[in-house]
Scaffold this active site. Sequence first.
Site, mmCIF file in Angstrom:
data_model
loop_
_atom_site.group_PDB
_atom_site.id
_atom_site.type_symbol
_atom_site.label_atom_id
_atom_site.label_comp_id
_atom_site.label_asym_id
_atom_site.label_seq_id
_atom_site.Cartn_x
_atom_site.Cartn_y
_atom_site.Cartn_z
ATOM 1 N N SER A 161 -17.012 25.341 -42.866
ATOM 2 C CA SER A 161 -16.308 24.709 -44.194
ATOM 3 C C SER A 161 -15.034 25.564 -44.318
ATOM 4 O O SER A 161 -14.277 25.960 -43.503
ATOM 5 C CB SER A 161 -17.057 24.275 -45.555
ATOM 6 O OG SER A 161 -16.164 23.681 -46.379
ATOM 7 N N THR A 162 -14.949 26.062 -45.656
ATOM 8 C CA THR A 162 -13.758 26.874 -46.036
ATOM 9 C C THR A 162 -13.762 28.007 -45.135
ATOM 10 O O THR A 162 -14.489 28.982 -44.963
ATOM 11 C CB THR A 162 -13.600 27.355 -47.538
ATOM 12 O OG1 THR A 162 -14.016 25.940 -48.310
ATOM 13 C CG2 THR A 162 -12.604 27.858 -47.875
ATOM 14 N N HIS B 38 -15.807 20.914 -42.185
ATOM 15 C CA HIS B 38 -15.240 19.992 -43.245
ATOM 16 C C HIS B 38 -13.770 19.720 -43.148
ATOM 17 O O HIS B 38 -12.967 20.757 -43.362
ATOM 18 C CB HIS B 38 -15.551 20.426 -44.584
ATOM 19 C CG HIS B 38 -17.027 20.486 -45.098
ATOM 20 N ND1 HIS B 38 -17.833 21.219 -45.901
ATOM 21 C CD2 HIS B 38 -18.095 19.665 -44.518
ATOM 22 C CE1 HIS B 38 -18.909 20.962 -45.961
ATOM 23 N NE2 HIS B 38 -19.195 20.144 -44.816
#
Length: 369
Positions: free
Chosen positions: A181-182, A207
């Site tokens: 994700s991040t 994501h």
Amino acid sequence: MSRKIRVIVVDDSALVRSLLAEIINRQTDMECIGSANDPLIAREMIRDLNPDVITLDVEMPHMDGIDFLGRLMRLRPMPVLMISTLTERGAEVTLRALELGAIDFVAKPRVGVANGLQELASQIVEKIRVAAVAHVRRLPAARAAVGPAMAGASAVVEKSALASSLLGRVSTEKIIAVGASTGGTEAIKEVLTHLPADCPGIVITQHMPPGFTTSFAARLNSLCLITVKEAVQGERILPGHAYIAPGGKHFSIARSGANYVAVVDDAPPVNRHKPSVEVLFKSVASCAGRNAFGIMLTGMGADGAAAMREMKDAGSYNLVQDEASCIVFGMPREAIAHGAADEVLPLQQIAPTLLTKLRSGADQVHHRI
């Protein structure tokens, strides 16, 4: 009470500056301490006010936001949240911003900006909170100066030595599943650019919203020896290929005879995410078992942690990124807490460790033959 997160908004649109300031100031744990319509003004503001996070428009008329970001991350590294437009050009520039060290981005609509930003308010403030606690690194001068095309060319040249170090007869039943994700776009790039052209098929959930994964896959494809593409419903997962979950769709795998095939669907979000790492990893646990390798990279939250434990229980070998090399240690921390990790490693050691495991497996196959 803990100190509020102090934010500076940099955007050439007065409307966007006003909307973002209002969204930020509605939160009890953050405040907009200034806004600027120009990076040159922002530079002075950052120096005088010392914010915790800045939001930065990608495309501004007076000075390129990317040029400003490169200078900022080289001279005064700090958490930056990019505000991007949902265009092909916007996607490409956003990926360059993440390469330069921006923590994350929010994709703003091209029309209906006022309503669109209000609808994105919860996402914006959540990403500001993540940015405020993220690990920010100083950008080396050489990386700031090299454009994406040059970076791609040099990366392929540097990695070409891997072409002569192929894995031999690694079973086509092997599959590698990656969740992030991040901070994940750069972490995924670090792993994939160190893999040879004949590695097992790779399935990836990062994501990312619709409109960005096409550019992300194309960018990785230009940098890697393997072929990187967006996953398409029903296609076979081939060795030497990496398949990325399309933004806004779930991605999983199924068995079709001796093959793995991609399943891309529009089911509801899982763990608030779509695509969700949980969905991909659950399918890998079910379909691949001990033929799978799991990799959990930087990201906020817990998406995929429980399913990665299912993969381990089914016999997979799992590598998890360590805290020191993560932008955000949320998803790796949760995977470790679930007992899903076989090894916890710095990002730069994940690809070499994976290759060692694959080669030892290939050697065992050769000995049996």
